[in-house]
Design a protein around this motif. Sequence first.
Motif, short mmCIF file in Angstrom:
data_model
loop_
_atom_site.label_atom_id
_atom_site.label_comp_id
_atom_site.label_asym_id
_atom_site.label_seq_id
_atom_site.Cartn_x
_atom_site.Cartn_y
_atom_site.Cartn_z
N ARG A 58 0.71 -1.44 0.18
CA ARG A 58 -0.40 0.30 0.06
C ARG A 58 0.56 1.49 -0.06
NH1 ARG A 58 -4.22 -2.22 4.65
NH2 ARG A 58 -5.55 -3.34 3.05
N TYR A 59 1.42 1.45 0.69
CA TYR A 59 2.77 2.69 0.94
C TYR A 59 3.61 2.32 -0.48
CZ TYR A 59 1.42 3.44 5.22
OH TYR A 59 1.08 3.93 6.78
N ALA A 60 4.14 1.74 -0.77
CA ALA A 60 5.46 1.49 -1.26
C ALA A 60 5.15 1.23 -3.18
CB ALA A 60 6.36 0.66 -0.95
N LEU A 61 4.02 0.51 -3.28
CA LEU A 61 3.79 0.34 -4.82
C LEU A 61 2.12 1.01 -5.06
CD1 LEU A 61 4.48 -3.71 -4.99
CD2 LEU A 61 5.70 -0.81 -5.78
N ASP A 62 1.78 1.56 -3.54
CA ASP A 62 0.32 2.44 -3.69
C ASP A 62 -0.52 1.75 -4.18
OD1 ASP A 62 -0.72 4.80 -3.01
OD2 ASP A 62 -1.01 5.45 -4.92
N LEU A 63 -0.79 0.50 -4.00
CA LEU A 63 -1.73 -0.44 -4.31
C LEU A 63 -2.91 -0.07 -3.57
CD1 LEU A 63 -1.06 -3.94 -4.91
CD2 LEU A 63 -0.82 -2.36 -6.49
N HIS A 64 -4.29 0.54 -4.97
CA HIS A 64 -6.01 0.33 -4.34
C HIS A 64 -6.52 -1.09 -4.72
CE1 HIS A 64 -3.79 4.08 -4.23
NE2 HIS A 64 -4.99 4.91 -3.40
N GLN A 65 -7.50 -1.43 -4.05
CA GLN A 65 -8.38 -2.39 -4.10
C GLN A 65 -9.39 -2.20 -5.45
OE1 GLN A 65 -11.52 -3.71 -1.74
NE2 GLN A 65 -12.55 -3.69 -3.16
N GLU A 66 -8.56 -0.99 -6.96
CA GLU A 66 -9.48 -1.09 -7.90
C GLU A 66 -8.20 -1.29 -8.78
OE1 GLU A 66 -9.35 1.21 -5.29
OE2 GLU A 66 -11.38 1.26 -4.81
N ASP A 67 -7.49 -1.36 -8.44
CA ASP A 67 -5.83 -1.71 -9.40
C ASP A 67 -6.07 -2.86 -10.52
OD1 ASP A 67 -4.66 1.51 -9.21
OD2 ASP A 67 -3.23 0.45 -7.49
N ILE A 68 -4.90 -2.57 -11.47
CA ILE A 68 -4.98 -4.00 -12.40
C ILE A 68 -3.74 -3.27 -12.24
CG2 ILE A 68 -4.80 -5.05 -14.59
CD1 ILE A 68 -7.84 -4.70 -13.04
N TYR A 69 -2.82 -4.57 -11.61
CA TYR A 69 -1.51 -4.48 -10.96
C TYR A 69 -0.73 -5.70 -12.34
CZ TYR A 69 2.39 -6.30 -8.75
OH TYR A 69 3.65 -6.27 -7.33
N TRP A 70 0.25 -5.37 -12.56
CA TRP A 70 1.08 -6.60 -13.27
C TRP A 70 2.19 -6.37 -12.03
CZ3 TRP A 70 3.11 -5.64 -19.00
CH2 TRP A 70 4.40 -7.00 -18.76
N CYS A 71 3.40 -7.31 -11.68
CA CYS A 71 4.30 -7.66 -11.53
C CYS A 71 5.35 -8.82 -12.16
CB CYS A 71 4.28 -8.12 -10.33
SG CYS A 71 6.14 -9.08 -9.41
N THR A 72 5.80 -7.83 -13.08
CA THR A 72 6.69 -8.97 -13.74
C THR A 72 7.97 -10.18 -13.64
OG1 THR A 72 8.92 -7.56 -14.24
CG2 THR A 72 6.54 -6.94 -15.94
N ALA A 73 7.81 -10.18 -12.27
CA ALA A 73 9.00 -11.20 -12.10
C ALA A 73 8.62 -12.35 -11.54
CB ALA A 73 9.40 -11.03 -10.31
N ASP A 74 8.84 -13.96 -11.91
CA ASP A 74 9.38 -15.27 -11.40
C ASP A 74 8.87 -14.98 -10.40
OD1 ASP A 74 9.10 -17.91 -11.26
OD2 ASP A 74 9.86 -17.69 -13.71
N VAL A 87 -1.13 -0.27 -12.14
CA VAL A 87 0.25 -0.16 -11.38
C VAL A 87 1.18 -1.60 -11.88
CG1 VAL A 87 1.34 -0.73 -9.09
CG2 VAL A 87 -0.64 0.44 -9.45
N TRP A 88 2.42 -1.19 -12.52
CA TRP A 88 3.52 -1.54 -13.33
C TRP A 88 4.56 -1.82 -11.86
CZ3 TRP A 88 6.34 -0.40 -17.85
CH2 TRP A 88 6.87 -1.75 -18.84
N TYR A 89 5.20 -3.56 -11.60
CA TYR A 89 6.95 -3.25 -10.62
C TYR A 89 7.07 -4.12 -11.62
CZ TYR A 89 8.73 -3.68 -6.78
OH TYR A 89 9.50 -3.68 -5.04
N THR A 90 8.44 -3.71 -12.17
CA THR A 90 9.14 -4.06 -12.97
C THR A 90 10.61 -4.42 -12.45
OG1 THR A 90 9.38 -5.25 -15.20
CG2 THR A 90 9.44 -2.63 -15.08
N ALA A 91 11.55 -4.90 -13.38
CA ALA A 91 12.93 -4.60 -13.34
C ALA A 91 14.05 -4.17 -14.39
CB ALA A 91 13.96 -6.40 -12.87
N PRO A 92 15.09 -3.60 -13.34
CA PRO A 92 16.00 -2.49 -13.95
C PRO A 92 16.50 -3.11 -15.33
CG PRO A 92 16.56 -2.50 -11.72
CD PRO A 92 15.67 -3.63 -12.15
N THR A 93 16.77 -4.24 -15.41
CA THR A 93 17.21 -4.67 -16.57
C THR A 93 16.08 -5.31 -17.64
OG1 THR A 93 18.46 -6.89 -15.71
CG2 THR A 93 18.13 -7.37 -17.95
N ALA A 94 15.00 -5.28 -17.42
CA ALA A 94 13.23 -5.68 -18.36
C ALA A 94 13.40 -3.63 -18.51
CB ALA A 94 12.40 -5.65 -17.43
#
Length: 590
Positions: free
Chosen positions: A246-262, A306-313
Amino acid sequence: MHLATNLKDDRHAGVTPNLTRYADTYKNFRWQDVGICIDGLPDGVVNITYEAVDRHLVHERGQKTAIRWLPKTGAPQELSYADLAEQTSRFASVLQMLGVRKGDRVFGLAGRVPGLYIALLGTLKNGSVFSPLFSAFGPEPIRSRMTIGDARVLVTTERLYRKKIMPWRDQMPELKHVLLMDTSDKLPEGCRDLEKLLASGDPQCPVEPTQPEDMALLHFTSGTTGTPKGAVHAHQAVVYHILSARYALDLHQEDIYWCTADPGWVTGTSYGVIAPLCCGVTMVIDEAEFDADRWYQILQQEQVSVWYTAPTAIRMLMKAGDELPAQYDLSHLRFMASVGEPLNPEAIHWGERVLGLPFHDNWWQTETGGIMLANFASEPIKPGSMGLPLPGIEVAIVHRMPDGNLVFSNEEKDIGELALKCGWPSMFRAYLNAEERYLSCFKDGWYLSGDLAYRDATGYYWFVGRADDVIKSAGHLVGPFEVESALLEHPAVAEAAVIGIPDPVVGEMVKAYVALKEGYIGDDTLRKELLGHARKHLGASIAPKEIDFRDNLPKTRSGKIMRRLLKARELGLPEGDTSTLESDEHGARK
């Protein structure tokens, strides 16, 4: 230099960040108040899967889409929270039918497919312990981790079993059950068809009453030498997973969220499964590997916010060009974050210039279990900085003295080791069967991260490098990240890695390895140009003295460039644990 937060963008003016008054929240934060993050169960029961899945049914959110899975080919598939509740109960029931109990270790070896996510959550629902493995691991790193972890169950696919498990299965009699998510007509000997087992499982199987300190997850992390370390995490970690999301990624219940990590990597578990589901979002899972066109298409079609990914990507997207994203509608994006290794300032500026939003970098480790420092949605971004400590996290810069004592630094920009005061819920509880190794990470109630950093006048922290990566040259402490960031500002450079090599005059000489963007040739002319570029931006005392060109750089699957491997090969030293290596630089150009 800093950037304003992306939430001031007109497209998302109505979205209020979860953390709006950072200074006040940090000052007044109390751990005893964070129980409101979870529902919990009677008698002090805390279970990760209950918080991530079952409680949403209690709050009448069962029909909401929890997972939107995008297979490599074919139509997307959706699982609601009610679907997840049923499937995870069936899996827990299967474990019980097989005699798998609380505390027993279940390992998962598969790509990003729904069955793996169900197995993870079903294992925790049963009170058993889940340990994810990279599907790209070879047979030996899989065997070593399962041996250290005392694996009782393995959930995998028939292809991966035949290729990576069969060669050594008879060497591990403790492995009682292999459950295959997909099978051919002829089931391999000693394996069970998971689909058939699930069909007979109990869709109402209740949550095992786990306690906050019960072991839940076992994440393996590579050391510079020796065997992998099994970091133990407890069910109590779920409190911090939710708070930090909630604090660092600012996730809200209404979000469509994509974390690209395996899911084989800790980010793919903490913030690719647990945290987003606990926050009640709809999360996107893409089975396919990186492809720039596909990624932009996913951002557009799935309306990711909200999109959480990596520096390499991010660097690979940059390499694909600025014109490509212009072909897609990315207006639903409101927050982008990065993790895996420090994010170079150039990537943050590129995000704002090309995608319309900056990336928010953050810092944490497998051992911390969650994000410790972040550039927040409501605070200015300082490109190149790890950001500010999350509420509840006390951070210090320390120096280890020869007598073993710690000296705390209050000086601005004084480089020292990043230390965290113990007590946050997601902190690892042990290295499995390695107590001495675990205790060596702590001193006087502080966790010593092994990362060197400094704090600026405004309280932001800046990564310098791993303690064993920092270069001591002519009396200067040279951080590889600073040099690499400067090289990345040159238009020819796609990736850079910097190490120190012994030098009789200055102690260590700064040497850089560079991978070029398409269209550039690594010849002496470009080498001289890059050396001059670095001297201009960094000064002669910090700039590299040598540059070697490489077709690619050795990286882990989590995207971290393995500087220690470059140094070991440069100096002919032991390479240590290379089981997480994804790409290599052998056959590289000098």
